[in-house]
Design a protein around this motif. Structure first.
Motif, PDB file in Angstrom:
ATOM      1  N   LEU A 137       1.877  27.112  19.390  1.00  0.00           N
ATOM      2  CA  LEU A 137       1.059  26.508  18.220  1.00  0.00           C
ATOM      3  C   LEU A 137       2.079  25.539  17.392  1.00  0.00           C
ATOM      4  O   LEU A 137       3.088  26.290  17.295  1.00  0.00           O
ATOM      5  N   SER A 138       1.401  24.446  16.781  1.00  0.00           N
ATOM      6  CA  SER A 138       1.647  23.559  16.039  1.00  0.00           C
ATOM      7  C   SER A 138       1.301  23.735  14.527  1.00  0.00           C
ATOM      8  O   SER A 138      -0.075  23.701  14.934  1.00  0.00           O
ATOM      9  N   ILE A 139       2.326  23.736  13.711  1.00  0.00           N
ATOM     10  CA  ILE A 139       1.153  24.124  12.136  1.00  0.00           C
ATOM     11  C   ILE A 139       1.353  22.847  11.378  1.00  0.00           C
ATOM     12  O   ILE A 139       3.056  22.938  10.986  1.00  0.00           O
ATOM     13  N   HIS A 140       1.268  22.492  10.364  1.00  0.00           N
ATOM     14  CA  HIS A 140       1.125  21.171  10.441  1.00  0.00           C
ATOM     15  C   HIS A 140       0.713  21.520   8.791  1.00  0.00           C
ATOM     16  O   HIS A 140      -0.345  22.016   8.387  1.00  0.00           O
ATOM     17  N   LEU A 141       2.105  21.170   7.631  1.00  0.00           N
ATOM     18  CA  LEU A 141       1.998  21.467   6.730  1.00  0.00           C
ATOM     19  C   LEU A 141       1.487  20.141   5.793  1.00  0.00           C
ATOM     20  O   LEU A 141       2.362  19.108   6.191  1.00  0.00           O
ATOM     21  N   ASP A 142       1.145  19.458   4.971  1.00  0.00           N
ATOM     22  CA  ASP A 142       0.619  18.304   4.224  1.00  0.00           C
ATOM     23  C   ASP A 142       0.183  19.235   2.967  1.00  0.00           C
ATOM     24  O   ASP A 142      -0.245  18.994   2.612  1.00  0.00           O
ATOM     25  N   THR A 143       1.131  18.078   2.505  1.00  0.00           N
ATOM     26  CA  THR A 143       1.605  18.009   0.552  1.00  0.00           C
ATOM     27  C   THR A 143       0.479  17.238  -0.076  1.00  0.00           C
ATOM     28  O   THR A 143      -0.017  15.793   0.252  1.00  0.00           O
ATOM     29  N   PRO A 144      -0.831  17.982  -0.844  1.00  0.00           N
ATOM     30  CA  PRO A 144      -0.318  19.042  -1.511  1.00  0.00           C
ATOM     31  C   PRO A 144      -1.417  19.277  -1.029  1.00  0.00           C
ATOM     32  O   PRO A 144      -1.735  21.059  -1.444  1.00  0.00           O
ATOM     33  N   ARG A 180       1.077  -0.953  -0.047  1.00  0.00           N
ATOM     34  CA  ARG A 180       0.365   0.153   0.362  1.00  0.00           C
ATOM     35  C   ARG A 180       0.871   1.685   0.068  1.00  0.00           C
ATOM     36  O   ARG A 180       2.268   1.562   0.758  1.00  0.00           O
ATOM     37  N   PRO A 181       1.052   1.971  -1.331  1.00  0.00           N
ATOM     38  CA  PRO A 181       1.440   3.661  -1.157  1.00  0.00           C
ATOM     39  C   PRO A 181       1.174   4.557   0.523  1.00  0.00           C
ATOM     40  O   PRO A 181       0.349   4.032   1.101  1.00  0.00           O
ATOM     41  N   ARG A 182       2.302   4.754   0.779  1.00  0.00           N
ATOM     42  CA  ARG A 182       2.588   5.101   2.022  1.00  0.00           C
ATOM     43  C   ARG A 182       2.584   6.638   2.038  1.00  0.00           C
ATOM     44  O   ARG A 182       2.778   7.766   0.873  1.00  0.00           O
ATOM     45  N   LYS A 183       1.981   7.546   2.964  1.00  0.00           N
ATOM     46  CA  LYS A 183       1.501   8.921   2.677  1.00  0.00           C
ATOM     47  C   LYS A 183       2.434   9.979   3.052  1.00  0.00           C
ATOM     48  O   LYS A 183       3.606   9.336   3.568  1.00  0.00           O
ATOM     49  N   GLU A 184       2.871  10.330   2.358  1.00  0.00           N
ATOM     50  CA  GLU A 184       3.672  11.342   2.234  1.00  0.00           C
ATOM     51  C   GLU A 184       3.315  12.122   4.214  1.00  0.00           C
ATOM     52  O   GLU A 184       2.886  12.000   4.278  1.00  0.00           O
ATOM     53  N   LYS A 185       4.951  12.637   4.273  1.00  0.00           N
ATOM     54  CA  LYS A 185       4.888  12.874   4.885  1.00  0.00           C
ATOM     55  C   LYS A 185       4.857  14.081   5.438  1.00  0.00           C
ATOM     56  O   LYS A 185       4.941  14.772   5.156  1.00  0.00           O
ATOM     57  N   ARG A 186       4.476  14.453   7.110  1.00  0.00           N
ATOM     58  CA  ARG A 186       3.994  15.961   7.166  1.00  0.00           C
ATOM     59  C   ARG A 186       4.989  17.120   7.371  1.00  0.00           C
ATOM     60  O   ARG A 186       6.173  16.109   8.935  1.00  0.00           O
ATOM     61  N   LEU A 187       5.018  18.172   7.649  1.00  0.00           N
ATOM     62  CA  LEU A 187       6.293  18.360   7.818  1.00  0.00           C
ATOM     63  C   LEU A 187       5.402  20.445   9.191  1.00  0.00           C
ATOM     64  O   LEU A 187       4.391  20.317   8.626  1.00  0.00           O
ATOM     65  N   THR A 188       5.865  19.693  10.163  1.00  0.00           N
ATOM     66  CA  THR A 188       5.105  20.752  11.285  1.00  0.00           C
ATOM     67  C   THR A 188       6.670  21.553  11.857  1.00  0.00           C
ATOM     68  O   THR A 188       7.085  21.285  11.709  1.00  0.00           O
ATOM     69  N   TYR A 189       5.915  22.670  11.873  1.00  0.00           N
ATOM     70  CA  TYR A 189       6.924  23.592  12.633  1.00  0.00           C
ATOM     71  C   TYR A 189       6.080  24.371  13.661  1.00  0.00           C
ATOM     72  O   TYR A 189       4.823  24.341  14.379  1.00  0.00           O
ATOM     73  N   VAL A 190       7.020  25.027  14.954  1.00  0.00           N
ATOM     74  CA  VAL A 190       6.304  25.180  16.526  1.00  0.00           C
ATOM     75  C   VAL A 190       6.473  25.927  16.381  1.00  0.00           C
ATOM     76  O   VAL A 190       8.015  26.689  17.194  1.00  0.00           O
ATOM     77  N   LEU A 191       5.586  27.381  16.847  1.00  0.00           N
ATOM     78  CA  LEU A 191       5.967  28.417  17.016  1.00  0.00           C
ATOM     79  C   LEU A 191       6.676  28.942  18.903  1.00  0.00           C
ATOM     80  O   LEU A 191       6.091  28.771  19.358  1.00  0.00           O
ATOM     81  N   ASN A 192       7.495  29.253  19.181  1.00  0.00           N
ATOM     82  CA  ASN A 192       7.922  29.630  19.632  1.00  0.00           C
ATOM     83  C   ASN A 192       8.075  30.663  20.970  1.00  0.00           C
ATOM     84  O   ASN A 192       7.997  31.080  20.188  1.00  0.00           O
ATOM     85  N   ASP A 193       8.032  30.815  21.791  1.00  0.00           N
ATOM     86  CA  ASP A 193       7.340  32.287  22.880  1.00  0.00           C
ATOM     87  C   ASP A 193       8.907  32.531  22.810  1.00  0.00           C
ATOM     88  O   ASP A 193      10.046  32.020  22.320  1.00  0.00           O
ATOM     89  N   ALA A 194       8.524  34.558  23.121  1.00  0.00           N
ATOM     90  CA  ALA A 194      10.393  35.373  22.775  1.00  0.00           C
ATOM     91  C   ALA A 194      11.431  34.993  23.942  1.00  0.00           C
ATOM     92  O   ALA A 194      12.502  35.276  23.287  1.00  0.00           O
TER      93      ALA A 194
END
Length: 760
Positions: free
Chosen positions: A482-489, A15-29
């Protein structure tokens, strides 16, 4: 936060594997402080009299921090960042710090280093909840988790460099600045013995203590590492020989989950705390419970004992910290907290207390002579029946705490507990545990405005904009930030005009892909490091080095650049997508073989390749390649209002980008309208394009005069047009997508009407 698998797709499924996700976490000052509850504590005592003690704290924000302890002071020393989910427990094995996490991993660190992870151990199939270490045998550490698995690790053997084979080399990813490769280990599941990693012939495997059928919440080990106890949702205390993983005995008595365990130095006596509110003292030689203590009114989550094992400090869900004499059963309330107590650590005559809050407090404890506390008065005799203290409290006999204020506090920062993504899909409104409401720009990673303690719902209504932009990211606040998740496409579905992003000198019709520019901002440091390493040459894997791919990009790839014949690094990232380097966000993703990892964007060294970063991210940033996207066009009809004699010579369905503004439609209608007579020769099918991605319309402008055969040119009047939808006049700044969402509100093709306001 989403659950991240520990090993990836290791089955033989095609079964084809789902594309990997990129997450970036916004840090406080101020990223020297925790921003979520602190789950665990560990104290490292200095061997020299004039040396410095250290406190290690592990948090639900996914990080561990080191604090240098002096007389009534604690100074931030380092952050240990690699886990991608909550840090649940941490222990010290000599100079090695061992941590476990809900990301299913156990990690090792040089506790006196700059925070680099030395090895990631992937054995567990679910959240790893607890650890236990042998104080006099610094090699032995046990781990347990929700999968019902208990593993006993020889840390020294686990940290040894493994012999490299062709397959093993594929599994290694270097973390931090230590240069020590992280090799996946062969994983044994206690329930089915299925091997989760296949290329492990040269790896190390821990001892598996098999027997738990349900989740393990607590572990404890004696000083020499010859005895291990475990407990969890099965409500029994299991006793093991950690040298072989064999079961010694099973002790029954608790009526609810066992949450915390302690063993004395010899391994004869065991203390257990449970969700049934009871603390029990077990004699392992007699294999029975010899005392039970009803001290708390709710679940007992944390225990700490004096070195002589004569007194126990206990805390839990009832916010209370008690000291109990195990022989006389005398108990006294030391302090009351505002948050449930998760773990405690004794340091001389004080005790550090971790709670669901991001701050850590130090309280007087008289650890060397606890009888001093009882001399203050206010003690009571602990009962032996479950919840008897709860009944006593209801009857009005609640004890008064000995201490009202902690002697010292390591402050945390408020964690985010509520968020709302605004309609412009770039700004997020948040509320933290202190009640502060802030507005974030997620494409820059900074706070636009701090509104203070105001109504979140009211501020959300004030900031409402009637705009329609597709969702291009998902997010959560599980880590307190805040953790922002980016999934393609999906993440590449949204574009905006450059002028709306305040890009100076950009053509009016230039479109910016938000995800592409965000990725370029996130990976700018990585690109610069990659450029330095590649020496402006094409790399061995065929990727174009940074300096090269800048020059080949054009405006169709959303780049506005200064072409002065030199490689311009400063033009790589648009101002609207520049992330602050003072408090840089952290990237979380999953490598091809190494599993999930987390690192600040400024700590990326340029060596990360497609085995560490998702290939679609690298392809986007290096080559400007975007995946095929869904149709971003909006079809609509442009018709005259009822009773209007103004006609457009091109009839039929029109098509334009969803982000096209109504003023463009007004301009089109103004150029095409004929007030007295339709022009022959219009498009037979009426299919036209408006505002194509190149910024050039395929429609030629209609001239001010038309030449009829055999006649003189006749003046065409320049009308003033307004566009309506559902009889509502549209603002020229509205986009087609906004009109369709908020005005048209139907699944059918959009119908716009035009009418002449004045003709002059």
């Amino acid at each position: 936060m989403h659950r991240v698998g520990s090993a990836g797709n290791t089955s033989n499924s095609s079964r084809p594997r789902k594309e990997k996700r990129l997450t970036y976490v916004l840090n406080d000052a101020d990223d020297t402080k925790h921003c979520a509850g602190v789950n665990c504590l560990a104290v490292l005592k200095s061997l020299s009299p004039d040396g410095c003690d250290y406190l290690f704290t592990g948090s639900r924000d996914g990080t561990l921090k080191r604090w240098a302890l002096t007389d009534n002071d604690a100074t931030y020393s380092a952050t240990f960042e690699s886990h991608v989910d909550w840090v649940n427990d941490a222990v010290l094995a000599g100079n090695t710090l061992v941590s476990c996490s809900s990301d299913t991993t156990v990690k090792t660190w040089n506790c006196l280093s700059d925070g680099a992870c030395t090895r990631t151990l992937r054995q567990h199939s679910d959240y790893v909840i607890c650890l236990a270490a042998a104080e006099k045998n610094s090699n032995i550490v046990a781990s347990g988790g929700l999968g019902g698995e208990v593993f006993i690790w020889d840390i020294e053997a686990a940290l040894l460099p493994t012999a490299k084979s062709v397959d093993a080399t594929e599994d290694e990813i270097s973390y931090g600045n230590t240069g020590i490769p992280m090799t996946s280990l062969r994983c044994i599941n206690t329930s089915n013995n299925i091997s989760l990693h296949h290329n492990q012939s040269h790896g190390y495997s821990p001892i598996a203590a098999k027997g738990h059928k349900e989740s393990v919440y607590a572990l404890a080990m004696n000083d020499s590492g010859t005895l291990l106890v475990s407990g969890g949702t099965e409500k029994v205390v299991r006793v093991w020989d950690p040298r072989t993983g064999s079961k010694n005995m099973k002790l029954r008595g608790h009526t609810d989950n066992i949450r915390t365990l302690l063993l004395d130095s010899t391994g004869r006596f065991c203390l257990s705390g449970s969700s049934d509110s009871m603390i029990r003292l077990w004699d392992l030689g007699q294999q029975r419970c010899v005392h039970s203590y009803a001290v708390h009114t709710d679940s007992v989550w944390a225990l700490a004992s004096t070195s002589s094992f004569t007194h126990v400090y206990s805390g839990g869900r009832d916010l209370s910290l008690y000291l109990t004499d195990l022989s006389t059963r005398e108990s006294i309330l030391l302090c009351m907290k505002e948050h449930p107590i998760l773990q405690m650590a004794l340091e001389d005559d004080s005790i550090w207390v971790a709670t669901t809050d991001s701050s850590v407090h130090k309280w007087p404890a008289e650890g060397h002579n606890p009888q001093k506390v009882f001399q203050r008065g206010g003690s009571f005799l602990a009962g032996n029946l479950s919840f008897t203290r709860a009944r006593a409290s209801l009857e009005g006999s609640a004890p008064v705490p000995v201490y009202q204020e902690p002697s010292f506090t390591i402050p945390g920062i408020p964690g985010i507990v509520q968020h709302e993504i605004l309609n412009n899909r770039r700004h997020v409104l948040t509320k933290d545990t202190a009640g502060l409401v802030k507005l974030w720009d997620i494409t820059r990673g900074d706070v636009i405005e701090n509104y203070g303690k105001v109504s979140f719902e009211q501020k959300k209504e004030e900031l409402f904009e009637m705009v329609s932009i597709p969702a291009w990211f998902t997010m959560d606040t599980r880590l307190g930030s805040l953790s922002i998740h980016l999934d393609t496409p999906q993440c590449f579905y949204v574009e905006m005009y450059a002028v709306d992003l305040n890009v100076s000198g950009a053509p009016e019709d230039l479109k910016i892909n938000l995800a592409q520019e965000t990725l370029r901002g996130l990976l700018a440091h990585w690109l610069a490091k990659r450029r330095q390493r590649s020496g402006f040459q094409v790399s061995s894997n065929g990727d174009i080095a940074l300096g090269k791919d800048v020059s080949v990009r054009n405006l169709s790839h959303s780049r506005v650049e200064v072409d002065d014949g030199t490689e311009n690094q400063t033009s790589m990232v648009l101002p609207s997508f520049e992330f602050a380097t003072s408090s840089p966000p952290s990237i979380i993703t999953e490598g091809s073989h190494g599993g999930p990892w987390r690192k600040k964007i400024t700590d990326l060294d340029g060596m990360e390749d497609e085995k560490a970063l998702p290939m679609w991210c690298m392809d986007c940033v290096l080559n400007g390649c975007l995946p095929s996207r869904e149709n971003t066009k909006c079809s609509f009809y442009l018709q005259p209002c009822e009773g209007s004699n103004a006609q457009i010579h091109t009839q039929g369905k029109l098509s334009a980008p969803r982000i096209l503004r109504i003023h463009k439609v007004i301009h089109y209608a103004t150029e095409k309208i004929v007030l007295d007579k339709p022009i022959d020769g219009g498009s037979s099918d009426g299919s036209v394009g408006l505002g194509l991605s190149t910024g050039q319309s395929q429609l030629s402008s209609t001239s001010d005069g038309y030449v009829r055969s055999g006649t003189k040119p006749r003046q065409k009047l320049k009308p003033s047009i307004e566009i309506l939808c559902n009889n509502q006049v549209l603002s020229p700044e509205m986009s087609l997508a906004t009109v369709r969402t908020y005005i048209w509100k139907k699944p059918e093709d959009l119908v716009l009407n035009y009418r002449v306001v004045q003709t002059r």
